[in-house]
Design a protein around this motif. Sequence first.
Motif, PDB file in Angstrom:
ATOM      1  N   ILE A  15      13.063   3.618  -9.170  1.00  0.00           N
ATOM      2  CA  ILE A  15      12.507   3.890  -9.999  1.00  0.00           C
ATOM      3  C   ILE A  15      11.510   2.525 -10.537  1.00  0.00           C
ATOM      4  O   ILE A  15      11.862   1.376 -11.144  1.00  0.00           O
ATOM      5  N   MET A  16      10.272   2.851 -10.738  1.00  0.00           N
ATOM      6  CA  MET A  16       9.543   1.757 -11.226  1.00  0.00           C
ATOM      7  C   MET A  16       8.626   2.216 -12.080  1.00  0.00           C
ATOM      8  O   MET A  16       8.302   3.507 -11.702  1.00  0.00           O
ATOM      9  N   THR A  17       8.376   1.331 -13.228  1.00  0.00           N
ATOM     10  CA  THR A  17       7.110   1.959 -13.857  1.00  0.00           C
ATOM     11  C   THR A  17       5.348   1.391 -13.298  1.00  0.00           C
ATOM     12  O   THR A  17       5.215   0.303 -12.742  1.00  0.00           O
ATOM     13  N   LYS A  18       4.512   2.402 -13.530  1.00  0.00           N
ATOM     14  CA  LYS A  18       3.399   2.904 -12.588  1.00  0.00           C
ATOM     15  C   LYS A  18       2.994   1.351 -13.499  1.00  0.00           C
ATOM     16  O   LYS A  18       2.589   0.950 -14.270  1.00  0.00           O
ATOM     17  N   THR A  19       1.526   0.917 -12.274  1.00  0.00           N
ATOM     18  CA  THR A  19       0.289   0.146 -12.582  1.00  0.00           C
ATOM     19  C   THR A  19      -0.123   0.854 -13.356  1.00  0.00           C
ATOM     20  O   THR A  19      -0.220   2.073 -13.575  1.00  0.00           O
ATOM     21  N   ALA A  20      -1.038   0.197 -14.512  1.00  0.00           N
ATOM     22  CA  ALA A  20      -1.863   0.311 -15.412  1.00  0.00           C
ATOM     23  C   ALA A  20      -3.297   1.674 -14.079  1.00  0.00           C
ATOM     24  O   ALA A  20      -3.962   2.094 -14.517  1.00  0.00           O
ATOM     25  N   ASP A  21      -3.580   1.063 -13.030  1.00  0.00           N
ATOM     26  CA  ASP A  21      -4.456   1.574 -12.530  1.00  0.00           C
ATOM     27  C   ASP A  21      -4.286   3.144 -11.693  1.00  0.00           C
ATOM     28  O   ASP A  21      -5.616   4.103 -10.827  1.00  0.00           O
ATOM     29  N   MET A  22      -2.764   3.175 -11.806  1.00  0.00           N
ATOM     30  CA  MET A  22      -2.858   4.186 -11.507  1.00  0.00           C
ATOM     31  C   MET A  22      -2.484   5.491 -12.217  1.00  0.00           C
ATOM     32  O   MET A  22      -2.284   5.710 -13.695  1.00  0.00           O
ATOM     33  N   PRO A  23      -3.222   6.501 -12.282  1.00  0.00           N
ATOM     34  CA  PRO A  23      -3.870   7.579 -12.825  1.00  0.00           C
ATOM     35  C   PRO A  23      -2.650   8.569 -13.630  1.00  0.00           C
ATOM     36  O   PRO A  23      -2.711   8.803 -14.536  1.00  0.00           O
ATOM     37  N   HIS A  24      -1.050   8.798 -13.056  1.00  0.00           N
ATOM     38  CA  HIS A  24      -0.771   9.314 -12.975  1.00  0.00           C
ATOM     39  C   HIS A  24       0.991   8.904 -13.169  1.00  0.00           C
ATOM     40  O   HIS A  24       0.802   8.892 -11.756  1.00  0.00           O
ATOM     41  N   PRO A  25       1.809   9.798 -13.306  1.00  0.00           N
ATOM     42  CA  PRO A  25       3.376   9.209 -13.052  1.00  0.00           C
ATOM     43  C   PRO A  25       3.230  10.457 -11.370  1.00  0.00           C
ATOM     44  O   PRO A  25       2.601  11.350 -11.863  1.00  0.00           O
ATOM     45  N   PHE A  26       3.988   9.783 -10.410  1.00  0.00           N
ATOM     46  CA  PHE A  26       4.084  10.035  -9.222  1.00  0.00           C
ATOM     47  C   PHE A  26       5.271   9.535  -8.031  1.00  0.00           C
ATOM     48  O   PHE A  26       5.343   8.886  -8.104  1.00  0.00           O
ATOM     49  N   TRP A  27       5.381  10.337  -7.192  1.00  0.00           N
ATOM     50  CA  TRP A  27       6.780  10.526  -6.725  1.00  0.00           C
ATOM     51  C   TRP A  27       6.090  10.182  -4.785  1.00  0.00           C
ATOM     52  O   TRP A  27       5.378  11.067  -4.706  1.00  0.00           O
ATOM     53  N   LEU A  28       6.467   8.730  -4.516  1.00  0.00           N
ATOM     54  CA  LEU A  28       5.732   8.546  -2.853  1.00  0.00           C
ATOM     55  C   LEU A  28       7.111   8.818  -2.216  1.00  0.00           C
ATOM     56  O   LEU A  28       8.179   8.799  -2.112  1.00  0.00           O
ATOM     57  N   PHE A  29       6.836   9.305  -0.612  1.00  0.00           N
ATOM     58  CA  PHE A  29       7.495   8.893   0.398  1.00  0.00           C
ATOM     59  C   PHE A  29       7.101   8.798   1.428  1.00  0.00           C
ATOM     60  O   PHE A  29       6.433   8.484   1.498  1.00  0.00           O
ATOM     61  N   TYR A  30       8.743   8.337   1.990  1.00  0.00           N
ATOM     62  CA  TYR A  30       8.284   6.700   3.028  1.00  0.00           C
ATOM     63  C   TYR A  30       8.781   8.168   4.178  1.00  0.00           C
ATOM     64  O   TYR A  30      10.077   8.367   4.123  1.00  0.00           O
ATOM     65  N   PHE A  31       8.007   7.679   5.520  1.00  0.00           N
ATOM     66  CA  PHE A  31       8.447   8.769   6.520  1.00  0.00           C
ATOM     67  C   PHE A  31       8.561   7.586   7.549  1.00  0.00           C
ATOM     68  O   PHE A  31       8.006   7.001   8.010  1.00  0.00           O
ATOM     69  N   ILE A  32       9.856   7.801   8.478  1.00  0.00           N
ATOM     70  CA  ILE A  32      10.510   6.740   9.351  1.00  0.00           C
ATOM     71  C   ILE A  32       9.454   6.740  10.809  1.00  0.00           C
ATOM     72  O   ILE A  32       9.210   8.246  10.817  1.00  0.00           O
ATOM     73  N   VAL A  33       9.271   5.585  11.184  1.00  0.00           N
ATOM     74  CA  VAL A  33       8.190   4.882  12.310  1.00  0.00           C
ATOM     75  C   VAL A  33       9.080   4.172  13.049  1.00  0.00           C
ATOM     76  O   VAL A  33      10.197   3.560  12.681  1.00  0.00           O
ATOM     77  N   SER A  34       8.954   4.807  14.206  1.00  0.00           N
ATOM     78  CA  SER A  34       9.760   3.220  15.020  1.00  0.00           C
ATOM     79  C   SER A  34       8.984   2.455  15.430  1.00  0.00           C
ATOM     80  O   SER A  34       9.493   0.692  15.080  1.00  0.00           O
ATOM     81  N   ASP A  35       7.743   2.363  14.837  1.00  0.00           N
ATOM     82  CA  ASP A  35       6.539   0.194  14.334  1.00  0.00           C
ATOM     83  C   ASP A  35       6.278   0.422  13.641  1.00  0.00           C
ATOM     84  O   ASP A  35       5.125   1.168  13.687  1.00  0.00           O
ATOM     85  N   ILE A  36       6.195  -0.876  12.527  1.00  0.00           N
ATOM     86  CA  ILE A  36       5.605  -0.183  12.041  1.00  0.00           C
ATOM     87  C   ILE A  36       4.025  -0.736  11.586  1.00  0.00           C
ATOM     88  O   ILE A  36       3.306  -0.024  11.444  1.00  0.00           O
ATOM     89  N   ASP A  37       3.797  -1.840  12.566  1.00  0.00           N
ATOM     90  CA  ASP A  37       3.049  -2.130  12.599  1.00  0.00           C
ATOM     91  C   ASP A  37       1.914  -1.373  13.970  1.00  0.00           C
ATOM     92  O   ASP A  37       0.446  -1.088  13.368  1.00  0.00           O
ATOM     93  N   ASP A  38       2.301  -0.518  15.306  1.00  0.00           N
ATOM     94  CA  ASP A  38       1.389   0.489  15.314  1.00  0.00           C
ATOM     95  C   ASP A  38       1.158   1.756  14.647  1.00  0.00           C
ATOM     96  O   ASP A  38       0.361   2.470  14.644  1.00  0.00           O
ATOM     97  N   ALA A  39       1.673   2.132  13.890  1.00  0.00           N
ATOM     98  CA  ALA A  39       1.809   3.158  12.640  1.00  0.00           C
ATOM     99  C   ALA A  39       1.228   3.185  11.858  1.00  0.00           C
ATOM    100  O   ALA A  39      -0.062   3.500  11.776  1.00  0.00           O
ATOM    101  N   ALA A  40       0.609   1.929  11.076  1.00  0.00           N
ATOM    102  CA  ALA A  40      -0.585   1.489  10.635  1.00  0.00           C
ATOM    103  C   ALA A  40      -1.574   1.264  11.081  1.00  0.00           C
ATOM    104  O   ALA A  40      -2.843   1.602  10.516  1.00  0.00           O
ATOM    105  N   LYS A  41      -1.833   1.002  12.140  1.00  0.00           N
ATOM    106  CA  LYS A  41      -2.768   0.748  13.325  1.00  0.00           C
ATOM    107  C   LYS A  41      -3.479   2.496  13.305  1.00  0.00           C
ATOM    108  O   LYS A  41      -4.604   2.816  13.014  1.00  0.00           O
TER     109      LYS A  41
END
Length: 259
Positions: free
Chosen positions: A193-219
Amino acid sequence: MTSTQSKFFWYELMTSDMDAAEAFYKAVVGWQTEPFPASDFKYVIFKPSDAPKSGVAGLMALPEEAAASGMRPAWLGYIHATDVDAATESLRKAGGTVHREPSDIPEVGRFSVVADPQGAMFMLMTPNGEGGEPAPPMTPGHIGWHELFAGEWSAAFDFYAGQYGWTKGEPMDMGPMGIYQIFNIDGEMAGGIMTKTADMPHPFWLFYFIVSDIDDAAKRVTDNGGKVLMGPMEVPGGAWVVQCMDPQGAMFALVGFRN
């Protein structure tokens, strides 16, 4: 069986284009999909390739009334409640907002749509039956981390601790971004949990999905019309993360290693 009490145990994407979103997440995360037959409206189940009989998330159209009130496509998480009616009333008394009173989903369970006192939305549910054993850590296709961008992190933590018994883990000093407070559920690290930055319009939950290779997934995110908003960034433990937005505008994140 492992108790899921007070844990996030299901995740749901409400989107403006179900077919496009289904294709996107199948390509990016590697999920398999199948329709949920018991629903009286279109609902799609996302399943990891290692456990094709067990879903981890759902996909549905953003309700018209929610879109009319200004809600954008978003991922929401379900917290397991032994008694959803009592949990919903407790949240209300603690300053939270109830967007939908408890109601039943045939063959699934009883749920409500709520928000914490700072406005971050989530669901409460008493499901019919318990889930199975959790997947081993960092299993691709599963959910690996839960992150709350709060209006003010300390008060937000106190709310979740008071309602669901979450406990403090090790705080991390993020410099100008402030404190990143790890939280534990049943003694295991579950998120931050952290305090959101000013550019974020409202508080929200962010969920992280697991992938086998982060660079391939980002592409795959950018190749399929999504945006990488941050990363890849290394995190404690040797994994890497990216924060992203899908083509319909829902935020999500990925976590994996560099191979």
